[in-house]
Design a protein around this motif. Structure first.
Motif, PDB file in Angstrom:
ATOM      1  N   PHE A  54     -12.203  10.188  33.261  1.00 52.71           N
ATOM      2  CA  PHE A  54     -13.406  10.837  32.734  1.00 52.71           C
ATOM      3  C   PHE A  54     -14.296   9.814  32.018  1.00 52.71           C
ATOM      4  N   LEU A  55     -13.692   8.906  31.269  1.00 48.65           N
ATOM      5  CA  LEU A  55     -14.496   7.850  30.634  1.00 48.65           C
ATOM      6  C   LEU A  55     -15.094   6.916  31.687  1.00 48.65           C
ATOM      7  N   ARG A  56     -14.358   6.661  32.746  1.00 44.99           N
ATOM      8  CA  ARG A  56     -14.939   5.871  33.839  1.00 44.99           C
ATOM      9  C   ARG A  56     -16.137   6.612  34.418  1.00 44.99           C
ATOM     10  N   GLY A  57     -16.010   7.939  34.546  1.00 45.18           N
ATOM     11  CA  GLY A  57     -17.142   8.727  35.006  1.00 45.18           C
ATOM     12  C   GLY A  57     -18.326   8.617  34.064  1.00 45.18           C
ATOM     13  N   TYR A  58     -18.050   8.553  32.754  1.00 46.04           N
ATOM     14  CA  TYR A  58     -19.125   8.353  31.785  1.00 46.04           C
ATOM     15  C   TYR A  58     -19.846   7.033  32.049  1.00 46.04           C
ATOM     16  N   VAL A  59     -19.080   5.975  32.266  1.00 41.67           N
ATOM     17  CA  VAL A  59     -19.688   4.669  32.533  1.00 41.67           C
ATOM     18  C   VAL A  59     -20.569   4.743  33.774  1.00 41.67           C
ATOM     19  N   GLU A  60     -20.066   5.339  34.833  1.00 48.31           N
ATOM     20  CA  GLU A  60     -20.799   5.361  36.088  1.00 48.31           C
ATOM     21  C   GLU A  60     -22.052   6.230  36.011  1.00 48.31           C
ATOM     22  N   ARG A  61     -21.955   7.367  35.336  1.00 45.92           N
ATOM     23  CA  ARG A  61     -23.059   8.315  35.363  1.00 45.92           C
ATOM     24  C   ARG A  61     -24.043   8.170  34.213  1.00 45.92           C
ATOM     25  N   CYS A  62     -23.569   7.761  33.060  1.00 49.30           N
ATOM     26  CA  CYS A  62     -24.434   7.741  31.874  1.00 49.30           C
ATOM     27  C   CYS A  62     -24.526   6.335  31.297  1.00 49.30           C
ATOM     28  N   ASN A  63     -23.461   5.923  30.630  1.00 45.40           N
ATOM     29  CA  ASN A  63     -23.349   4.590  30.021  1.00 45.40           C
ATOM     30  C   ASN A  63     -24.493   4.278  29.075  1.00 45.40           C
TER      31      ASN A  63
ATOM     32  N   GLU B 126     -25.508   3.921  44.188  1.00 46.49           N
ATOM     33  CA  GLU B 126     -25.603   2.535  43.752  1.00 46.49           C
ATOM     34  C   GLU B 126     -25.525   2.407  42.232  1.00 46.49           C
ATOM     35  N   THR B 127     -26.011   3.406  41.526  1.00 44.59           N
ATOM     36  CA  THR B 127     -25.950   3.372  40.064  1.00 44.59           C
ATOM     37  C   THR B 127     -24.507   3.318  39.583  1.00 44.59           C
ATOM     38  N   TYR B 128     -23.625   4.053  40.245  1.00 45.76           N
ATOM     39  CA  TYR B 128     -22.218   4.031  39.868  1.00 45.76           C
ATOM     40  C   TYR B 128     -21.673   2.607  39.947  1.00 45.76           C
ATOM     41  N   ARG B 129     -21.982   1.931  41.051  1.00 45.40           N
ATOM     42  CA  ARG B 129     -21.489   0.566  41.234  1.00 45.40           C
ATOM     43  C   ARG B 129     -22.067  -0.371  40.182  1.00 45.40           C
ATOM     44  N   GLU B 130     -23.345  -0.284  39.955  1.00 45.73           N
ATOM     45  CA  GLU B 130     -23.996  -1.182  38.998  1.00 45.73           C
ATOM     46  C   GLU B 130     -23.458  -0.958  37.585  1.00 45.73           C
TER      47      GLU B 130
ATOM     48  N   LEU C 241     -20.493   0.396  36.525  1.00 40.97           N
ATOM     49  CA  LEU C 241     -19.109  -0.028  36.314  1.00 40.97           C
ATOM     50  C   LEU C 241     -18.995  -1.545  36.370  1.00 40.97           C
ATOM     51  N   ALA C 242     -19.758  -2.174  37.253  1.00 39.97           N
ATOM     52  CA  ALA C 242     -19.734  -3.629  37.370  1.00 39.97           C
ATOM     53  C   ALA C 242     -20.242  -4.308  36.102  1.00 39.97           C
ATOM     54  N   GLY C 243     -20.952  -3.563  35.266  1.00 38.21           N
ATOM     55  CA  GLY C 243     -21.490  -4.120  34.033  1.00 38.21           C
ATOM     56  C   GLY C 243     -20.506  -4.177  32.885  1.00 38.21           C
ATOM     57  N   LEU C 244     -19.294  -3.625  33.059  1.00 40.75           N
ATOM     58  CA  LEU C 244     -18.293  -3.710  31.999  1.00 40.75           C
ATOM     59  C   LEU C 244     -17.929  -5.158  31.706  1.00 40.75           C
ATOM     60  N   GLU C 245     -17.619  -5.431  30.443  1.00 41.44           N
ATOM     61  CA  GLU C 245     -17.115  -6.750  30.095  1.00 41.44           C
ATOM     62  C   GLU C 245     -15.660  -6.895  30.521  1.00 41.44           C
ATOM     63  N   ARG C 246     -14.903  -5.795  30.452  1.00 43.47           N
ATOM     64  CA  ARG C 246     -13.516  -5.769  30.902  1.00 43.47           C
ATOM     65  C   ARG C 246     -13.144  -4.345  31.280  1.00 43.47           C
ATOM     66  N   PHE C 247     -12.307  -4.234  32.302  1.00 42.39           N
ATOM     67  CA  PHE C 247     -11.731  -2.949  32.687  1.00 42.39           C
ATOM     68  C   PHE C 247     -10.226  -3.188  32.825  1.00 42.39           C
ATOM     69  N   VAL C 248      -9.469  -2.589  31.908  1.00 39.65           N
ATOM     70  CA  VAL C 248      -8.021  -2.808  31.854  1.00 39.65           C
ATOM     71  C   VAL C 248      -7.323  -1.517  32.258  1.00 39.65           C
ATOM     72  N   MET C 249      -6.592  -1.566  33.371  1.00 36.32           N
ATOM     73  CA  MET C 249      -5.917  -0.387  33.902  1.00 36.32           C
ATOM     74  C   MET C 249      -4.418  -0.512  33.624  1.00 36.32           C
TER      75      MET C 249
ATOM     76  N   ILE D 148     -17.698   1.080  43.986  1.00 32.57           N
ATOM     77  CA  ILE D 148     -18.007   1.442  42.592  1.00 32.57           C
ATOM     78  C   ILE D 148     -18.014   0.236  41.647  1.00 32.57           C
ATOM     79  N   GLY D 149     -18.026  -0.966  42.195  1.00 38.06           N
ATOM     80  CA  GLY D 149     -18.134  -2.151  41.347  1.00 38.06           C
ATOM     81  C   GLY D 149     -16.824  -2.819  40.995  1.00 38.06           C
ATOM     82  N   LEU D 150     -15.709  -2.337  41.531  1.00 33.66           N
ATOM     83  CA  LEU D 150     -14.418  -2.932  41.192  1.00 33.66           C
ATOM     84  C   LEU D 150     -14.295  -4.370  41.705  1.00 33.66           C
ATOM     85  N   LYS D 151     -14.796  -4.631  42.896  1.00 27.53           N
ATOM     86  CA  LYS D 151     -14.744  -5.993  43.428  1.00 27.53           C
ATOM     87  C   LYS D 151     -15.605  -6.935  42.582  1.00 27.53           C
ATOM     88  N   SER D 152     -16.753  -6.455  42.158  1.00 25.93           N
ATOM     89  CA  SER D 152     -17.615  -7.270  41.297  1.00 25.93           C
ATOM     90  C   SER D 152     -16.883  -7.652  40.020  1.00 25.93           C
TER      91      SER D 152
END
Length: 316
Positions: free
Chosen positions: A113-122, A208-212, A214-222, A263-267
């Motif tokens: 859900f927080l990932r969804g926040y990043v993709e849709r709103c951020n 495309e907004t979703y990808r941009e 999520l790709a803008g995160l400084e770190r994504f730790v799963m 969704i920007g994971l490769k970036s």
């Protein structure tokens, strides 16, 4: 259930990292709890206190869908996730302390859900996102344990198993909205009310907004729990695909969602900003020691960035 449990596990984090050159002030922290928990539960409150103890001066906000704890818990089972997420977008935008950006922790379903926040709103933006036992690639079964008198949980479980693709269930039962069986993707791609969208899986409808975003995160730790029996499959925490018939696991980097950067994971991965960690134990079993190590490594004022090959991951 998947309520946060701070079990005392004798472990310490070992994360190879190099410091970010630019120093930062201590960022606020936003927490989104999991299924069956509440925003003000003892476990969630303890996490906030631990974050402040580890990194003094941390402003902590716990996401809520209702200020009444009982209603907030019910909303983790029943509701339209898209509407809930829009409410949280407004909620976070209204908090002055978060205006300059914040770090975020998502426990179980709170992770996607927080990932969804990043993709849709951020807005305000997330800097570092940590997800614990999240269902990023969905669940292929629902194995949450319901107490005999927990009729909210039992009702949600029954509806998910019997009627998951009906419009009413997809728009009302929260876990149904991230159900995904890789051996039966047709109904999922057609009828999924949430996950298929934020994973950008529908052909011709890539956002495309979703990808941009999520790709803008400084770190994504799963973070995955190595004995997780609640999330099926547990590897969903790492976006891996698991064939339940053969047991074959397709790692994220070998999936189209990564190779085509839906969704920007490769970036993130190519820049060393995507990390895979494991925690010993069952779903949401966390130790104070392990959390402190994570908070110090990823959420401190200076922050740390792993620049090495991320796939093998670390262990807490």
């Amino acid at each position: 259930m998947v309520v946060l449990a701070l079990a005392l596990l004798a472990s310490a984090a070992v994360v190879r990292a190099t410091p970010i050159e630019k120093s930062q002030k201590q960022l606020p922290l936003v927490i989104w709890h999991g299924l069956g928990d509440t925003y003000d539960s003892e476990g969630i409150t303890s996490v906030g206190e631990l974050a402040n103890e580890t990194n003094p001066g941390t402003f902590v906000h716990s996401v809520y869908l209702d200020e009444d704890p009982s209603s907030d818990r019910s909303a983790s089972f029943f509701g339209l996730v898209n509407t809930q997420l829009a409410t949280v977008c407004d909620q976070l935008a209204s908090i002055p302390e978060l205006a300059g950006g914040f770090n975020a922790i998502g426990f179980s379903q709170g992770g996607q859900f927080l990932r969804g926040y990043v993709e849709r709103c951020n807005n305000p933006p997330v800097r570092t996102l940590l997800t614990f036992g999240a269902q990023h690639n969905g669940i292929a079964d629902f194995l949450g344990e319901c107490k005999p008198t927990d009729f909210v949980c039992k009702s949600a479980s029954s509806l998910l198993r019997s009627s998951k693709w009906t419009p009413w269930v997809q728009n009302k039962v929260v876990p149904a909205q991230y159900f995904r069986d890789p051996e039966d993707l047709g109904p999922y791609l057609e009828k999924s009310a949430f996950l298929a969208d934020i994973n950008n899986e529908r052909d011709g409808e890539r956002n495309e907004t979703y990808r941009e975003n999520l790709a803008g995160l400084e770190r994504f730790v799963m973070i995955m729990f190595d004995e997780d029996l609640t999330v099926v499959p547990k590897e969903s925490a790492w976006f891996a695909e698991v064939n339940r018939t053969s047991g074959e696991i397709t790692l994220l980097e070998n999936r189209d969602i990564y190779k085509e950067d839906w969704i920007g994971l490769k970036s993130l991965g190519t820049k060393g900003k995507l990390e895979y960690l494991t925690i010993p134990g069952r779903h949401m079993e966390l130790s104070d020691e392990g959390l402190k190590a994570l908070f110090k490594t990823y959420l401190g004022p200076g922050g740390r960035l792993n620049t090495e090959d991320q796939h093998s991951g670390g262990e807490l």
